[in-house]
Design an enzyme around this catalytic site. Structure first.
Site, short mmCIF file in Angstrom:
data_model
loop_
_atom_site.label_atom_id
_atom_site.label_comp_id
_atom_site.label_asym_id
_atom_site.label_seq_id
_atom_site.Cartn_x
_atom_site.Cartn_y
_atom_site.Cartn_z
CB THR A 463 7.19 11.68 75.37
OG1 THR A 463 6.13 12.58 75.70
CG2 THR A 463 8.53 12.36 75.66
CG ASP A 522 9.89 16.15 77.46
OD1 ASP A 522 10.08 16.94 78.40
OD2 ASP A 522 8.92 15.39 77.39
CG ASP A 549 10.01 18.90 82.66
OD1 ASP A 549 10.45 19.53 83.65
OD2 ASP A 549 8.80 18.74 82.45
NE ARG A 610 8.32 20.19 85.52
CZ ARG A 610 7.22 20.64 84.94
NH1 ARG A 610 6.27 21.23 85.67
NH2 ARG A 610 7.03 20.51 83.64
CD1 TRP A 612 6.67 12.78 85.49
CD2 TRP A 612 8.40 11.87 84.39
NE1 TRP A 612 6.15 12.12 84.40
CE2 TRP A 612 7.19 11.54 83.71
CE3 TRP A 612 9.60 11.40 83.90
CZ2 TRP A 612 7.19 10.78 82.55
CZ3 TRP A 612 9.60 10.64 82.73
CH2 TRP A 612 8.41 10.33 82.07
#
Length: 692
Positions: A463, A522, A549, A610, A612
């Site tokens: 990522t 992302d 996210d 949310r 992580w």
């Protein structure tokens, strides 16, 4: 993001800019810390010219950009000397001088006598230094033939003399009689005895953009002539709590009003008598503007031509008129692309008025009491066409010396740069800035994804490795750019890990100002160099676009006065998560403040965030706070949710004083801060003594 989770499927943007992103973004992000002039007290004539910061060379859009009357657009004092003033005498000296100047107002200047209007000469830029440039008790006058003037980033206020509809005191903030090629941009104009702005007596080729006009009987008058001469563009202004002339446009040849917000707030002492008024033989095009609570929001004389399209009216009453023939096509004169009306309230409220970094880093001073100038920054220029020192952004970054102790500005000319950029940790104090009129003009884009294999065969990117731009050095900045990851998910459905980062930060004291950061999953990764290292990031005046996210990581991050744009996934479905913090225990996480969260997606389809816990790490304590922001209908009534088997209720998620259809009352599923808690969750608490 490497934690196990569902692999979302979503849509690829057709270009480097996101689908659904507002198209017309103003030059509010043209902010820079480039090389400047080095004048000391009394040394104006010995200055050596150096490359000016971008705000000192900015040019107007709209009718002020048109070549006419012997003037090629509006660029103010560009090419002249830059001086910083703190007294009325110095301001008047330079504003009335025959030669060009860029005049930076670096403090509060009280007009004496009250009502004084400085008679500005041609070829001037008068700009406030950050938010400290105030003109109190008077304003500016531009007389016949005065041309090529920019008045920008100032607060001009308080010439009010105690009579609401004052007929005795013609004390305006900005008045022009017979001037041409004038740009009035990013000012806060309020509480004057007469009009906030008067464009009179055949003044023409004028653009008024991104201003706040408030708390006055008369906001903005245009015309007062028998001639059809005036060509004027009025866009992205926030006009509120003004009774009349919002604006009143009399005998204007071409009046183009778009993306303005007119607001009459309920329960105040000010009640609007009318909004936009097309008088005489005016030809007006009024588009994609928003009227909230206004009486008689749009009116016209029988002799005027007024065409409306795409406007939104909420809680208005009385006359709302159009007709009288056709108006005109602005694109015959200049290019523009209006934002969607639904985006205007958030866009204008977060973007209008003075900006903290415009007018900054001007070292020249015209006052004997001024502090010593800071060392000039080194500037490296990038241009795809070979007119700069480097053809790629990365080549310029590579030229920055390791361990540099003073600012280096990588100044990137407009264009699309298809490359990845890495600013390594051993190169602090780097600014990468676009030099275009808007953040759309300079685009850095690439299309890597986490699961793609590296060309050297050493494995997949992961990522963080997928980032188009990675900023790993402390005290670095990005300004006036678009940073995009355009990974094609539709064409890569077989790829396991489709996270695709546009912008990664892993350092402390990072400023992201005037950006578009766009991707899908992302988009914006905000990390630290290590779990035990600090990482503060301040994002302002920007767009962040994505669907899953797309604001995430363990950094202490503030997103302030920005627009968070929700977009559909690759297959057209709506569902997603704005934030995914992985905050270490005892630190602050993600703060969204005074911003707008909305997009062209289904109602009730997006979570605010949310929790992580990377790799199942139980020691982290994710935190996200959304406060004083407008939430669109896309936000779920239960806006927080679990991730990776961890309950969000055991972490730190809260709201405070949000508005809009996506906001909701306090409940067990929707925690709200108390006033006492909110007092300790301000921007200053997140930044911890650092002033961006």
């Amino acid at each position: 993001m490497s934690s196990p989770r569902r692999t979302p499927r979503h849509r690829r943007p057709r270009t480097a800019l996101a689908v659904g992103l507002p198209l017309a973004l103003a030059a509010s992000g043209v902010l820079a810390y480039g090389s400047v002039f080095g004048l000391g007290p009394g040394e104006e004539d010995r200055a050596a010219a150096a490359e000016a910061p971008a705000w000192a060379t900015a040019t107007a859009d709209g009718f002020a950009s048109v070549d006419a009357l012997g003037q090629k657009g509006t660029y103010g004092g560009r090419g002249g000397r830059t001086v910083t003033v703190r007294t009325l005498a110095d301001l008047e000296r330079y504003a009335t001088a025959p030669e060009p100047y860029v005049i930076v107002v670096a403090g509060t200047i009280d007009m004496a006598p009250v009502g004084k209007e400085i008679r500005v000469a041609s070829d001037k830029t008068i700009i406030g230094s950050g938010t400290v440039g105030h003109i109190v008790g008077g304003g500016f006058f531009l007389g016949p033939g005065v041309h090529n003037v920019i008045i920008r980033n100032l607060t001009i206020r308080d010439s009010y003399q105690g009579v609401w509809n004052d007929k005795e005191h013609d004390f305006d903030a900005i008045q022009m009689d017979g001037a041409h090629h004038v740009w009035i941009d990013h000012n806060d104009l309020r509480h004057t005895a007469d009009g906030l702005i008067d464009v009179r007596k055949d003044s023409t080729y004028v653009t008024v953009s991104w201003n706040k006009l408030s708390n006055a009987n008369k906001a903005f008058g245009i015309g007062w002539t028998q001639n059809l001469v005036t060509d004027i563009t009025v866009h992205h202004n926030w006009i509120r709590e003004t009774e009349q002339r919002n604006p009143s446009t009399d005998n204007a040849a071409h009046a183009h009003l778009y993306n303005n917000l007119m607001e009459d707030a309920p329960g105040t002492a000010v009640t609007s008598s009318y909004g936009n008024y097309a008088r005489g033989r005016t030809r007006m095009l009024l588009e994609n503007s928003v009227f909230q609570g206004m009486r008689n929001p749009v009116i016209r004389d029988a002799t005027a031509a007024l065409v409306q399209r795409g406007n939104v009216f909420s809680g208005t009453s009385g006359r709302n008129e159009s007709g009288g023939g056709t108006a005109f096509d602005p694109k015959r004169y200049y290019g523009y692309a209006p934002d969607a009306a639904r985006d205007v309230p958030g866009l204008v409220k977060s973007g209008a008025g003075p900006r903290s970094s415009l007018g900054r880093a001007a070292a020249t001073t015209a006052t004997t009491a001024a502090p010593a100038a800071a060392p000039a920054a080194r500037t490296l220029t990038v241009a795809k066409d070979g007119t700069g020192q480097y053809r790629t952004v990365q080549a310029a970054v590579d030229a920055v010396p390791a361990g540099n102790t003073s600012r280096v500005v990588v100044s990137v000319k407009p264009g699309t740069y298809r490359e990845t950029v890495n600013v390594p940790a051993n190169k602090p104090h780097v600014t990468i800035e676009g030099t275009g009129a808007t953040r759309k003009d300079t685009v850095i884009v690439y299309g890597n994804a986490a699961g793609m294999r590296k060309p050297d065969g050493s494995g997949t990117y992961g990522t963080p490795g997928s980032a188009t731009v990675a900023v790993r050095s402390d005290d670095s900045r990005l300004r006036n750019l678009t940073v995009s990851n355009d990974f094609d998910e539709a064409a890569n459905q077989s790829l396991k890990d489709q996270q695709a980062v546009a912008l990664l930060t892993t350092a402390d004291r990072i400023v992201l100002d005037g950006l578009i950061v766009t991707g899908d999953q992302d988009t914006l990764e905000l990390e630290t160099a290590a779990k035990d290292k600090p990482g503060r990031v301040y994002v302002t005046n920007s767009y962040v676009v994505g669907n899953v996210d797309f604001v995430f990581g363990r950094a202490t991050a503030v997103i302030d006065r920005s627009v968070i744009t929700l977009k559909k996934r690759w297959n057209g479905t709506s569902a997603g998560y704005v934030t995914a913090p992985s905050t270490p225990a005892g630190r602050n996480g993600i703060l969204i403040n005074r911003s707008t969260v909305d997009g062209d997606v289904a109602a009730g389809s997006f979570h605010l965030g949310r929790n992580w816990h990377p790799g199942g790490d139980r020691t982290v304590d994710p935190q996200a706070t959304v406060r004083d922001s407008r939430l669109g209908a896309a936000i779920k009534r239960t806006p927080w949710t679990d991730m990776g088997g961890f309950s969000w209720k055991e972490d730190r998620f809260a709201e405070y004083m949000n508005t809009g259809p996506g906001a909701g009352p306090r409940s067990t599923e929707r925690p709200h801060l108390t006033d006492a808690q909110a007092a300790s969750q301000e921007v200053s608490d997140w930044l911890g003594g650092w002033t961006p």
